[in-house]
Design a protein around this motif. Sequence first.
Motif, PDB file in Angstrom:
ATOM      1  N   UNK A  42       0.731  -1.269  -0.193  1.00  0.00           N
ATOM      2  CA  UNK A  42       0.077  -0.072   0.067  1.00  0.00           C
ATOM      3  C   UNK A  42       0.892   1.215   0.000  1.00  0.00           C
ATOM      4  N   UNK A  43       0.666   1.995  -1.004  1.00  0.00           N
ATOM      5  CA  UNK A  43       1.547   3.408  -1.088  1.00  0.00           C
ATOM      6  C   UNK A  43       0.789   4.448  -0.631  1.00  0.00           C
ATOM      7  N   UNK A  90       9.299   5.807  -1.340  1.00  0.00           N
ATOM      8  CA  UNK A  90       9.528   6.646  -2.585  1.00  0.00           C
ATOM      9  C   UNK A  90       9.653   8.038  -2.578  1.00  0.00           C
ATOM     10  N   UNK A 100       0.788  14.166 -14.128  1.00  0.00           N
ATOM     11  CA  UNK A 100       1.507  12.879 -13.419  1.00  0.00           C
ATOM     12  C   UNK A 100       2.451  13.187 -12.906  1.00  0.00           C
ATOM     13  N   UNK A 103       8.288   9.058 -10.237  1.00  0.00           N
ATOM     14  CA  UNK A 103       8.691   8.377  -9.179  1.00  0.00           C
ATOM     15  C   UNK A 103      10.202   7.832  -9.237  1.00  0.00           C
ATOM     16  N   UNK A 104      10.824   7.915  -8.013  1.00  0.00           N
ATOM     17  CA  UNK A 104      12.063   7.478  -7.926  1.00  0.00           C
ATOM     18  C   UNK A 104      12.058   5.647  -7.895  1.00  0.00           C
ATOM     19  N   UNK A 105      13.309   5.172  -7.632  1.00  0.00           N
ATOM     20  CA  UNK A 105      13.305   3.853  -7.771  1.00  0.00           C
ATOM     21  C   UNK A 105      13.132   3.073  -6.365  1.00  0.00           C
ATOM     22  N   UNK A 108      14.717   0.659  -0.010  1.00  0.00           N
ATOM     23  CA  UNK A 108      14.119  -0.274   0.899  1.00  0.00           C
ATOM     24  C   UNK A 108      14.912  -0.010   2.074  1.00  0.00           C
TER      25      UNK A 108
ATOM     26  N   UNK B  33      -5.032   8.117 -12.634  1.00  0.00           N
ATOM     27  CA  UNK B  33      -3.740   7.615 -13.138  1.00  0.00           C
ATOM     28  C   UNK B  33      -3.605   5.923 -12.891  1.00  0.00           C
ATOM     29  N   UNK B  35      -0.274   3.235 -12.648  1.00  0.00           N
ATOM     30  CA  UNK B  35       0.964   3.039 -12.778  1.00  0.00           C
ATOM     31  C   UNK B  35       1.124   1.408 -12.572  1.00  0.00           C
ATOM     32  N   UNK B  37       4.396  -1.271 -11.219  1.00  0.00           N
ATOM     33  CA  UNK B  37       5.251  -1.626 -10.421  1.00  0.00           C
ATOM     34  C   UNK B  37       5.855  -3.036 -10.428  1.00  0.00           C
ATOM     35  N   UNK B  39       8.453  -5.860  -9.118  1.00  0.00           N
ATOM     36  CA  UNK B  39       9.237  -6.035  -7.985  1.00  0.00           C
ATOM     37  C   UNK B  39      10.600  -5.395  -7.571  1.00  0.00           C
ATOM     38  N   UNK B  40      10.861  -4.649  -6.416  1.00  0.00           N
ATOM     39  CA  UNK B  40      11.927  -4.090  -6.460  1.00  0.00           C
ATOM     40  C   UNK B  40      12.464  -2.728  -7.178  1.00  0.00           C
ATOM     41  N   UNK B  41      11.343  -2.295  -7.796  1.00  0.00           N
ATOM     42  CA  UNK B  41      11.426  -1.222  -8.785  1.00  0.00           C
ATOM     43  C   UNK B  41      10.528  -0.230  -8.490  1.00  0.00           C
ATOM     44  N   UNK B  42      10.621   1.006  -9.230  1.00  0.00           N
ATOM     45  CA  UNK B  42       9.673   2.241  -8.797  1.00  0.00           C
ATOM     46  C   UNK B  42       8.455   2.016  -9.662  1.00  0.00           C
ATOM     47  N   UNK B  43       7.608   2.989  -9.564  1.00  0.00           N
ATOM     48  CA  UNK B  43       6.456   3.074 -10.404  1.00  0.00           C
ATOM     49  C   UNK B  43       6.576   3.593 -11.850  1.00  0.00           C
ATOM     50  N   UNK B  45       4.739   4.854 -15.102  1.00  0.00           N
ATOM     51  CA  UNK B  45       3.487   5.632 -15.496  1.00  0.00           C
ATOM     52  C   UNK B  45       2.994   4.965 -16.626  1.00  0.00           C
ATOM     53  N   UNK B  86       2.530  -5.024 -10.301  1.00  0.00           N
ATOM     54  CA  UNK B  86       1.620  -4.511  -9.192  1.00  0.00           C
ATOM     55  C   UNK B  86       0.836  -3.371 -10.018  1.00  0.00           C
ATOM     56  N   UNK B  88      -1.414  -0.101  -9.857  1.00  0.00           N
ATOM     57  CA  UNK B  88      -1.844   0.703  -9.104  1.00  0.00           C
ATOM     58  C   UNK B  88      -2.622   1.948  -9.758  1.00  0.00           C
ATOM     59  N   UNK B 102      -3.612  10.167  -4.354  1.00  0.00           N
ATOM     60  CA  UNK B 102      -3.941   9.040  -3.579  1.00  0.00           C
ATOM     61  C   UNK B 102      -3.801   7.665  -4.345  1.00  0.00           C
ATOM     62  N   UNK B 103      -3.567   6.719  -3.726  1.00  0.00           N
ATOM     63  CA  UNK B 103      -3.596   5.295  -4.447  1.00  0.00           C
ATOM     64  C   UNK B 103      -4.449   4.319  -3.993  1.00  0.00           C
ATOM     65  N   UNK B 105      -5.153   0.223  -3.124  1.00  0.00           N
ATOM     66  CA  UNK B 105      -4.108  -0.940  -2.578  1.00  0.00           C
ATOM     67  C   UNK B 105      -3.514  -1.725  -3.585  1.00  0.00           C
TER      68      UNK B 105
END
Lengths: 112, 113
Positions: A42-43, A90, A100, A103-105, A108, B33, B35, B37, B39-43, B45, B86, B88, B102-103, B105
């Motif tokens: 959840x972001x 993030x 829009x 986002x950064x990477x 963690x 919007x 997006x 994602x 695993x282990x990376x950013x979002x 667009x 994922x 979003x 706002x996103x 889940x």
Amino acid sequence: DTAVSQTPKYLVTQMGNDKSIKCEQNLGHDTMYWYKQDSKKFLKIMFSYNNKELIINETVPNRFSPKSPDKAHLNLHINSLELGDSAVYFCASSHGAGSRAFFGQGTRLTVV
Amino acid sequence: SQELEQSPQSLIVQEGKNLTINCTSSKTLYGLYWYKQKYGEGLIFLMMLQKGGEEKSHEKITAKLDEKKQQSSLHITASQPSHAGIYLCGADDRGSTLGRLYFGRGTQLTVWP
């Protein structure tokens, strides 16, 4: 060339320590954000800055202190780290409403 | 603040199948919007929708915003393993002038060969 860059990508630290995450954007955006993504993916927004001024603070503990030295940078400093702070953080930036977000990477953070 | 409900939470499909992910809001969406994602990376667009009834496509992904601007769907045609990740949906909070996003889940998509 990276539009929004965060450092470090991984951070492992002990409880009680203080750490910082840096974020820089080269897009000329006025608005920057910090988001936290929990283990369930959840972001959730934490902070929003516009022209170096704090605009939004989403009920984040005051152990978290964002700092924006200029429009292109928004750093996140965390004091007295707790286990529950473990998450992916993030950074993002945008021109504001109706545009829009980039986002950064992600960073963690693991607190042990 | 707006709340976004995404469904399903997770989706497992065989390669080549079509699928749809939904995003529903209790309030009118002024900017929606999508997006992705990994695993282990950013979002990453995907698309932005603003007008009621709007539809946009990119490669095999189509996103729609309904006329009432309270629901959006993301449709993938002939899914491939590269579509896994994922998804979003996010929305502008017009209570703020700063475009706070706002996103939902998220929907975890798995595509198996």
